[in-house]
Design a protein around this motif. Structure first.
Motif, PDB file in Angstrom:
ATOM      1  N   TYR A   1       0.831  -1.202   0.000  1.00  0.00           N
ATOM      2  CA  TYR A   1       0.000   0.000   0.000  1.00  0.00           C
ATOM      3  C   TYR A   1       0.869   1.257   0.000  1.00  0.00           C
ATOM      4  N   ALA A   2       1.939   1.220   0.774  1.00  0.00           N
ATOM      5  CA  ALA A   2       2.842   2.379   0.800  1.00  0.00           C
ATOM      6  C   ALA A   2       3.582   2.536  -0.519  1.00  0.00           C
ATOM      7  N   ILE A   3       3.925   1.421  -1.150  1.00  0.00           N
ATOM      8  CA  ILE A   3       4.690   1.493  -2.398  1.00  0.00           C
ATOM      9  C   ILE A   3       3.785   1.764  -3.596  1.00  0.00           C
ATOM     10  N   GLY A   4       2.675   0.993  -3.695  1.00  0.00           N
ATOM     11  CA  GLY A   4       1.838   1.100  -4.878  1.00  0.00           C
ATOM     12  C   GLY A   4       0.875   2.268  -4.859  1.00  0.00           C
ATOM     13  N   ILE A   5       0.289   2.572  -3.694  1.00  0.00           N
ATOM     14  CA  ILE A   5      -0.674   3.670  -3.593  1.00  0.00           C
ATOM     15  C   ILE A   5      -0.005   4.953  -3.110  1.00  0.00           C
ATOM     16  N   GLY A   6       0.881   4.796  -2.121  1.00  0.00           N
ATOM     17  CA  GLY A   6       1.545   5.977  -1.582  1.00  0.00           C
ATOM     18  C   GLY A   6       2.551   6.595  -2.521  1.00  0.00           C
ATOM     19  N   ARG A   7       3.016   5.807  -3.496  1.00  0.00           N
ATOM     20  CA  ARG A   7       3.978   6.310  -4.479  1.00  0.00           C
ATOM     21  C   ARG A   7       5.207   6.921  -3.808  1.00  0.00           C
ATOM     22  N   ILE A   8       5.891   6.115  -2.994  1.00  0.00           N
ATOM     23  CA  ILE A   8       7.081   6.604  -2.322  1.00  0.00           C
ATOM     24  C   ILE A   8       8.188   6.836  -3.344  1.00  0.00           C
ATOM     25  N   ARG A   9       9.176   7.592  -2.952  1.00  0.00           N
ATOM     26  CA  ARG A   9      10.292   7.873  -3.844  1.00  0.00           C
ATOM     27  C   ARG A   9      11.145   6.609  -4.037  1.00  0.00           C
ATOM     28  N   GLY A  10      11.631   6.464  -5.243  1.00  0.00           N
ATOM     29  CA  GLY A  10      12.417   5.285  -5.551  1.00  0.00           C
ATOM     30  C   GLY A  10      11.594   4.006  -5.528  1.00  0.00           C
ATOM     31  N   ARG A  11      10.334   4.092  -5.950  1.00  0.00           N
ATOM     32  CA  ARG A  11       9.424   2.942  -5.881  1.00  0.00           C
ATOM     33  C   ARG A  11       9.989   1.756  -6.653  1.00  0.00           C
ATOM     34  N   LEU A  12      10.520   2.012  -7.832  1.00  0.00           N
ATOM     35  CA  LEU A  12      11.040   0.923  -8.656  1.00  0.00           C
ATOM     36  C   LEU A  12      12.201   0.219  -7.978  1.00  0.00           C
ATOM     37  N   TRP A  13      13.085   0.976  -7.330  1.00  0.00           N
ATOM     38  CA  TRP A  13      14.230   0.374  -6.654  1.00  0.00           C
ATOM     39  C   TRP A  13      13.789  -0.417  -5.429  1.00  0.00           C
ATOM     40  N   VAL A  14      12.778   0.070  -4.740  1.00  0.00           N
ATOM     41  CA  VAL A  14      12.286  -0.650  -3.562  1.00  0.00           C
ATOM     42  C   VAL A  14      11.662  -1.982  -3.968  1.00  0.00           C
ATOM     43  N   VAL A  15      10.850  -1.987  -5.021  1.00  0.00           N
ATOM     44  CA  VAL A  15      10.249  -3.225  -5.505  1.00  0.00           C
ATOM     45  C   VAL A  15      11.324  -4.194  -5.982  1.00  0.00           C
ATOM     46  N   THR A  16      12.358  -3.655  -6.644  1.00  0.00           N
ATOM     47  CA  THR A  16      13.468  -4.512  -7.088  1.00  0.00           C
ATOM     48  C   THR A  16      14.201  -5.112  -5.896  1.00  0.00           C
ATOM     49  N   LEU A  17      14.345  -4.335  -4.822  1.00  0.00           N
ATOM     50  CA  LEU A  17      14.995  -4.845  -3.620  1.00  0.00           C
ATOM     51  C   LEU A  17      14.207  -5.992  -3.008  1.00  0.00           C
ATOM     52  N   PHE A  18      12.894  -5.851  -2.955  1.00  0.00           N
ATOM     53  CA  PHE A  18      12.058  -6.946  -2.442  1.00  0.00           C
ATOM     54  C   PHE A  18      12.162  -8.175  -3.338  1.00  0.00           C
ATOM     55  N   LEU A  19      12.233  -7.965  -4.643  1.00  0.00           N
ATOM     56  CA  LEU A  19      12.365  -9.094  -5.559  1.00  0.00           C
ATOM     57  C   LEU A  19      13.696  -9.805  -5.362  1.00  0.00           C
ATOM     58  N   LEU A  20      14.762  -9.043  -5.169  1.00  0.00           N
ATOM     59  CA  LEU A  20      16.070  -9.659  -4.928  1.00  0.00           C
ATOM     60  C   LEU A  20      16.105 -10.388  -3.592  1.00  0.00           C
ATOM     61  N   ALA A  21      15.361  -9.879  -2.611  1.00  0.00           N
ATOM     62  CA  ALA A  21      15.333 -10.531  -1.298  1.00  0.00           C
ATOM     63  C   ALA A  21      14.744 -11.934  -1.381  1.00  0.00           C
ATOM     64  N   THR A  22      13.805 -12.143  -2.309  1.00  0.00           N
ATOM     65  CA  THR A  22      13.223 -13.479  -2.453  1.00  0.00           C
ATOM     66  C   THR A  22      14.188 -14.467  -3.081  1.00  0.00           C
ATOM     67  N   MET A  23      15.260 -13.969  -3.694  1.00  0.00           N
ATOM     68  CA  MET A  23      16.224 -14.849  -4.369  1.00  0.00           C
ATOM     69  C   MET A  23      17.415 -15.210  -3.495  1.00  0.00           C
ATOM     70  N   LEU A  24      17.534 -14.616  -2.325  1.00  0.00           N
ATOM     71  CA  LEU A  24      18.679 -14.911  -1.471  1.00  0.00           C
ATOM     72  C   LEU A  24      18.586 -16.331  -0.922  1.00  0.00           C
ATOM     73  N   PRO A  25      19.654 -17.108  -0.988  1.00  0.00           N
ATOM     74  CA  PRO A  25      19.617 -18.466  -0.415  1.00  0.00           C
ATOM     75  C   PRO A  25      19.603 -18.430   1.101  1.00  0.00           C
ATOM     76  N   GLN A  26      18.906 -19.369   1.693  1.00  0.00           N
ATOM     77  CA  GLN A  26      18.808 -19.400   3.153  1.00  0.00           C
ATOM     78  C   GLN A  26      20.150 -19.687   3.802  1.00  0.00           C
ATOM     79  N   GLU A  27      21.020 -20.407   3.109  1.00  0.00           N
ATOM     80  CA  GLU A  27      22.344 -20.711   3.667  1.00  0.00           C
ATOM     81  C   GLU A  27      23.158 -19.447   3.905  1.00  0.00           C
ATOM     82  N   ALA A  28      22.926 -18.405   3.108  1.00  0.00           N
ATOM     83  CA  ALA A  28      23.654 -17.150   3.287  1.00  0.00           C
ATOM     84  C   ALA A  28      23.096 -16.313   4.426  1.00  0.00           C
TER      85      ALA A  28
END
Length: 292
Positions: A110-137
């Motif tokens: 809601y904060a990212i999609g509706i609130g339109r925070i600054r750097g929205r694209l980078w924040v969404v990319t960060l969340f996407l990269l977080a899903t790819m991190l291996p649990q071993e790391a």
């Protein structure tokens, strides 16, 4: 003499095209049936060996039909692992993570999609990269932080970790959905004097509820099947989950193959029952989300 106007016939599919289309559909159905049968083979083998005695397994192998119905393997697994405790632990952890993960995903999205925070694209990319991190790391810093805050061998450490991990994917998905939210609805709600929280609960939530239900089902099943992080974080029998209990007992007591298959069958049944109960809800959620 009245003029006769000819009406051009509408486009019709040729018989040979319909025939080819029908053959293609049957080929797709046949391929799907073959894939389904291949996927069911391991479950059939597990089911056969769960009710097979150790002597029968050693003499005739894993692919033979049981000579008699052997239930001692189920009893051994149930008693050795204290399965009811492990079952309640898995249900508690998975249920809390599924609910908390969806709520956190909604607030972030809601904060990212509706609130339109600054750097929205980078924040969404960060969340996407977080899903790819291996649990071993992640396991060493997570384990160290859990010890420092007093959550060592606590179910809440696993709940907090998986809530954050699952909400990373949920935030990415819901933020993509809310990024295309109709601005007219938001403007109409603002003209009626609705604040941000009221817009969230009265306007946004009813529209994205089907997607949230789908996420909740996925979060529950994903958390139920998790093994590595609970194995490290939960060290005592009173806090362990079903997958950890099955693996630790196999290595500790060297269970025979039929008992291992019986334990795998009992461990699989709760998640399978949960999926069958919410199957129609999952289908409706996916369909409603695609239509909206």
């Amino acid at each position: 003499m009245a003029a006769v106007t000819e009406v051009a016939p509408g486009p019709t599919s040729r018989p040979d095209e319909r025939h080819r289309r029908g053959k293609a559909r049957w080929a797709v159905l046949a391929g799907a049936a073959v894939v389904a049968l291949v996927m069911l083979v391991p479950f059939v083998i597990m089911l056969l060996n769960a009710f097979k005695s150790p002597s029968d397994y050693s003499q005739h192998g894993p692919l033979s039909w049981p000579q008699e119905v052997y239930t001692q393997g189920l009893k051994n697994f149930w008693d050795r692992t204290d399965f009811p405790v492990k079952l309640l632990n898995s249900i508690f952890i998975s249920a809390v993570v599924s609910v908390a993960g969806v709520v956190l995903s909604l607030l972030n999205a809601y904060a990212i999609g509706i609130g339109r925070i600054r750097g929205r694209l980078w924040v969404v990319t960060l969340f996407l990269l977080a899903t790819m991190l291996p649990q071993e790391a992640l396991i060493y810093p997570l384990f160290t932080m859990a010890q420092k805050v007093g959550l060592s061998d606590s179910q809440w450490s696993v709940i907090i970790i998986f809530t954050v991990i699952q909400s990373a994917f949920g935030t990415y998905l819901l933020a993509s959905v809310l990024g295309t939210f109709p601005p007219a609805l938001l403007e109409a709600a603002q003209l009626d004097g609705a604040g941000r929280w009221r817009i969230l609960w009265r306007v946004v939530l009813p529209i994205v509820r089907p997607t949230m239900v789908v996420l909740m089902i996925f979060f529950f099943i994903w958390t139920w099947n998790e093994f590595f992080i609970p194995l490290v974080m939960l060290t005592t029998n009173d806090t362990q989950t079903v997958p950890v209990a099955l693996a630790s007992l196999q290595g500790d007591r060297m269970m025979d193959a039929p008992t291992t298959n019986a334990g795998a069958l009992v461990s699989l049944l709760p998640a399978l029952i949960f999926f069958l109960i919410f199957q129609r809800t999952l289908t409706r959620g996916v369909t409603a989300g695609s239509v909206k």
